[in-house]
Design an enzyme around this catalytic site. Structure first.
Site, mmCIF file in Angstrom:
data_model
loop_
_atom_site.group_PDB
_atom_site.id
_atom_site.type_symbol
_atom_site.label_atom_id
_atom_site.label_comp_id
_atom_site.label_asym_id
_atom_site.label_seq_id
_atom_site.Cartn_x
_atom_site.Cartn_y
_atom_site.Cartn_z
ATOM 1 N N ASP A 73 0.795 -1.232 0.000
ATOM 2 C CA ASP A 73 0.000 0.000 0.000
ATOM 3 C C ASP A 73 0.829 1.286 0.000
ATOM 4 O O ASP A 73 0.354 2.333 -0.416
ATOM 5 C CB ASP A 73 -0.951 0.014 1.219
ATOM 6 C CG ASP A 73 -0.225 -0.237 2.537
ATOM 7 O OD1 ASP A 73 1.012 -0.364 2.532
ATOM 8 O OD2 ASP A 73 -0.905 -0.330 3.583
ATOM 9 N N HIS A 74 2.082 1.206 0.439
ATOM 10 C CA HIS A 74 2.884 2.427 0.556
ATOM 11 C C HIS A 74 3.655 2.746 -0.732
ATOM 12 O O HIS A 74 3.556 3.839 -1.262
ATOM 13 C CB HIS A 74 3.907 2.285 1.687
ATOM 14 C CG HIS A 74 3.356 2.423 3.064
ATOM 15 N ND1 HIS A 74 2.449 1.543 3.600
ATOM 16 C CD2 HIS A 74 3.605 3.331 4.043
ATOM 17 C CE1 HIS A 74 2.153 1.914 4.844
ATOM 18 N NE2 HIS A 74 2.841 3.003 5.128
ATOM 19 N N ASP A 128 3.492 -1.339 11.406
ATOM 20 C CA ASP A 128 3.126 0.035 11.075
ATOM 21 C C ASP A 128 2.502 0.648 12.321
ATOM 22 O O ASP A 128 1.722 -0.010 13.016
ATOM 23 C CB ASP A 128 2.115 0.044 9.914
ATOM 24 C CG ASP A 128 1.907 1.448 9.378
ATOM 25 O OD1 ASP A 128 2.452 1.757 8.305
ATOM 26 O OD2 ASP A 128 1.205 2.238 10.033
ATOM 27 N N ARG A 389 -0.688 12.736 10.247
ATOM 28 C CA ARG A 389 0.616 13.331 10.591
ATOM 29 C C ARG A 389 0.913 14.521 9.703
ATOM 30 O O ARG A 389 0.689 14.458 8.494
ATOM 31 C CB ARG A 389 1.738 12.297 10.398
ATOM 32 C CG ARG A 389 1.695 11.248 11.460
ATOM 33 C CD ARG A 389 2.870 10.288 11.411
ATOM 34 N NE ARG A 389 2.727 9.398 12.546
ATOM 35 C CZ ARG A 389 3.031 8.103 12.536
ATOM 36 N NH1 ARG A 389 3.547 7.559 11.462
ATOM 37 N NH2 ARG A 389 2.848 7.385 13.623
ATOM 38 N N SER A 550 6.438 6.923 13.257
ATOM 39 C CA SER A 550 6.349 5.656 12.532
ATOM 40 C C SER A 550 7.084 4.498 13.213
ATOM 41 O O SER A 550 7.935 4.688 14.075
ATOM 42 C CB SER A 550 6.916 5.892 11.142
ATOM 43 O OG SER A 550 7.746 4.867 10.728
ATOM 44 N N ARG A 552 8.969 2.513 11.448
ATOM 45 C CA ARG A 552 10.014 2.096 10.501
ATOM 46 C C ARG A 552 11.323 1.778 11.212
ATOM 47 O O ARG A 552 11.952 2.635 11.823
ATOM 48 C CB ARG A 552 10.210 3.165 9.409
ATOM 49 C CG ARG A 552 10.716 4.492 9.880
ATOM 50 C CD ARG A 552 10.642 5.546 8.773
ATOM 51 N NE ARG A 552 9.257 5.918 8.509
ATOM 52 C CZ ARG A 552 8.859 7.115 8.090
ATOM 53 N NH1 ARG A 552 9.737 8.061 7.857
ATOM 54 N NH2 ARG A 552 7.583 7.377 7.887
#
Ligand code: MIC
Ligand code: SF4
Length: 660
Positions: A73-74, A128, A389, A550, A552
């Site tokens: 999706d990203h 996520d 965000r 995030s 990440r």
């Protein structure tokens, strides 16, 4: 297993009920280490390539959790082969290891997961930070780094430090249609700030809960991530049953509510009827003010959608605002629906047509502008988004001014070309009800092959940009390193490891992505870090809530690759702290006074690191440049100490698997 909390006959809250049913070891006292059995794990493509590479490196042939899903999706811009290669890697890895694969175009992981899999009483992990979206149906859904997800998929329990449970007591009703769930979470952010939820789980309750549909609850739990909370959760009630029935999954329903007399560490009261339309100003989701106070501010871009505000009802409400009108001259309106299901319903019912006719630029069902994958605003422009965000530079334009507001407020701004109180805008809007049935189409969700045949015949395809997972050497007993950067409070993972269309394609290639570390704060960071690497490595100094945002793990992995040894900060955000430890970087806490004295360029030495770590008495750090010593602490639990000793979670897990 002993469970002190359950031995005492008091009412239980929802969090305790779910955790108790999943406890493998530990107890529910706030601050204790708690090992949990996890029901569902999901990944998305930007963090998922690493998570699945790590899973492969652990050496297990099939996932050992009841449900695993790999979403795409990203990274959907596909400006060259890299994104598409990653998608193919993820598709083949899912087939090999027994995960569902959600094809590109199926939608944003959190929205699709809510529609297809989220269930009351379950525990889910997602790679996520907005995984708590599932809290809208009464699921305990927690965002984690990729390596944590990989080890859980390989069969390890998930360990958390038991957070404090806070009750958010809702009463009254929202003053619809212009006051929405987005305004509720903005109000909570206004009160608590972006660090108000650190170390906490937000549990919603009170008579106001029944005023909110599941998709509205999911908006609130989704953006609860911006509080820094571990997760947020709603009860499961009749409205949850209604939602699950409409989604074709009534059998997943169970009643779930807090017992009378349940205890909480704190309580926050909110009267839904007193909330007004709100907006978060640049560059933080907690800089919230009433929309009315910014009336007349010119708007250049409006973006509606993302995982926060993507339900069918939301899109229907937006379409009803736009219907028969035209987006103001000078405004770009972009719409990214959350899922294929929502998009298809919008198309079939003419809602997409109403948006197109009004001038909306319809994007695919993906993250899109939210993560700077296209749709970057122009220089110095004002962009108002129904996203979660608005960190500086995240949109892809460093000097853009990004605001956050509800989808219907955004739609009004798009028509007016300026910020305006939607209640006084003269724009009409139809009341929208939840559908009795969603259009269920699972054609883009590929189920795993049967466990018996497994993925043995499947070959995992890895394009040339997909590189090995780097592994750090064991913890050094003496760390002598240079302070490469000194930063303030609330540094985000977008600051540490920027995203956007230039950088995201390198998520599968740590040597390449490491060149972008801190790029928006200090362009020379990576070259200075590389230089320092041969001379003991680097240290970064931060303020409060270091690493918010995030999940990440690239924000830890890439600095680790550049030789970062430790981060000294006043406090850390939960997921980033875990990611630092997972990749062998020591997170040390220092006092505000000592923070004040250190300067960029100072050379620091920490001796007897291993002893200090295990003795738990704290560390002594000498500032060689300025000639003084100071103390720092680490609040690592036993497991974290052991894994950081070995260089991180991957070497630790491999060693454990070898023993087992
Ligand atoms: C985000 O909203 O910042 C992201 C992009 O979804 C991240 C995950 C990532 O960096 O890949 C998140 O929220 O965890
Ligand atoms: Fe995607 Fe934005 Fe949601 Fe992150 S916050 S998952 S980038 S839509």
């Amino acid at each position: 297993m002993s469970n002190r909390r359950s031995e005492v006959m008091v009412g239980k809250n929802i969090v305790e009920k779910i955790l108790e049913a999943h406890t493998v070891y530990g107890d529910l006292e706030a601050g204790s280490a708690l090992g949990l059995k996890v029901d569902q794990v999901y990944t998305q493509d930007a963090t998922g390539t690493m998570a699945w590479l790590q899973f492969e490196a652990i050496g297990i042939d099939r996932v050992r959790v009841p449900l695993a899903v790999s979403y795409v999706d990203h990274n959907m811009v596909q400006s060259n082969f890299m994104n598409a290669d990653d998608h193919e890697f993820l598709r083949t890895a899912a087939a090999k290891f027994g995960a569902h694969f959600s094809r590109p175009g199926n939608g944003i992981c959190h929205q699709v997961h809510l529609e297809q899999f989220a269930a009351p009483g379950k525990i889910a992990l997602g790679t996520d930070s907005h995984t708590p979206t599932g809290g809208g149906v009464g699921m305990l859904a927690i965002g984690v780094g990729g390596l944590d997800a990989a080890t859980v998929m390989a069969g390890s329990p998930f360990e958390i430090t038991m957070p404090r449970v806070i009750k958010i007591h809702l009463r009254g009703k929202l003053r619809r249609p212009w006051v929405t769930a987005m305004d509720v979470i903005l109000e909570i952010l206004r009160r608590l700030t972006v660090k108000g939820g650190v170390g906490k789980i937000m549990e919603y309750g009170g008579p106001g809960v029944k005023d909110l549909a599941v998709t509205e609850r999911a908006t609130i739990t989704n953006m609860g991530a911006e509080l820094g909370a571990t997760t947020s959760v709603f009860p499961s009630d009749k409205r949850t049953l209604f939602f699950l029935s409409a989604a074709g999954r009534s059998s997943d329903w169970q009643d779930l509510s807090a017992d009378a007399g349940a205890r909480y560490a704190d309580r926050i009261d909110i009267d839904l009827g007193s909330i007004e339309p709100l907006i978060a100003q640049p560059h933080s989701p907690d800089r919230v003010v009433p929309i009315a106070s910014l009336s007349g501010t010119r708007v250049d871009q409006v973006c509606i959608g993302s995982c926060t505000n993507s339900s069918y009802q939301t899109m229907k409400a937006v379409a009803s605002v736009l219907k028969g009108k035209t987006v103001a001259e000078g405004v770009n309106l972009l719409v990214n629906p959350g899922s294929k299901q929502v998009y298809e319903m919008m198309a079939r019912e003419g809602l997409a047509a109403d948006m197109i006719a009004a001038g909306a630029r319809m994007l695919e069902a993906s993250c899109g502008p939210c993560i700077g994958m296209g749709g970057a605003p122009g220089s110095g422009q004002v962009s108002v988004r129904s996203y979660n965000r608005n960190f500086e530079g995240r949109s892809g334009t460093k000097d853009a001014h990004v605001y956050l507001a509800s989808p219907v407020s955004c739609a009004v701004f798009a028509l007016r070309g300026e910020i305006a109180d939607p209640r006084e805008s003269g724009v009409a809007m139809k009341a929208v009800r939840e559908p009795h049935a969603y259009l269920i189409n699972r054609s883009f969700l590929i189920p795993p092959k049967a466990a018996k045949t497994g993925g043995s015949g499947v070959k995992i395809v890895k394009g040339p940009n997909i590189r090995e997972v780097p592994v750090k050497e064991p913890l050094r007993d003496t760390i002598e390193a240079k302070v490469l950067l000194k930063l303030g409070d609330n540094i985000t993972t977008d600051d540490i490891m920027p995203a956007g269309s230039q950088v995201l394609p390198y998520r599968s290639n740590i040597p390449a992505i490491s060149q972008f570390v801190f790029r928006n704060i200090d362009e020379s960071f990576s070259s200075r870090a590389n230089e320092a690497k041969g001379k003991g490595g680097g240290i970064v100094v931060g303020g409060e809530n270091y690493g918010q945002g995030s999940s990440r793990e690239h924000a830890a992995m890439a600095p680790m690759y550049l030789g970062l040894q430790a981060v000294l900060a006043k406090s850390f955000a939960r997921i980033h702290r875990s990611n630092l430890i997972n990749f062998g970087i020591l997170p040390l806490i220092l006092s505000p006074e000592d923070y004040g004295k250190i300067e960029k360029g100072d050379r620091l030495v920490i001796r007897e690191v291993v002893n200090s770590l295990f003795a738990g008495k704290g560390f002594t750090i000498e500032n060689l440049t300025k000639g003084y010593a100071f103390g720092a602490t680490s609040n690592l639990n036993e497991r974290e100490k052991n894994l950081i000793m070995r260089g991180g979670l991957l070497p630790y897990t491999k060693e454990q698997a070898g023993r087992g």
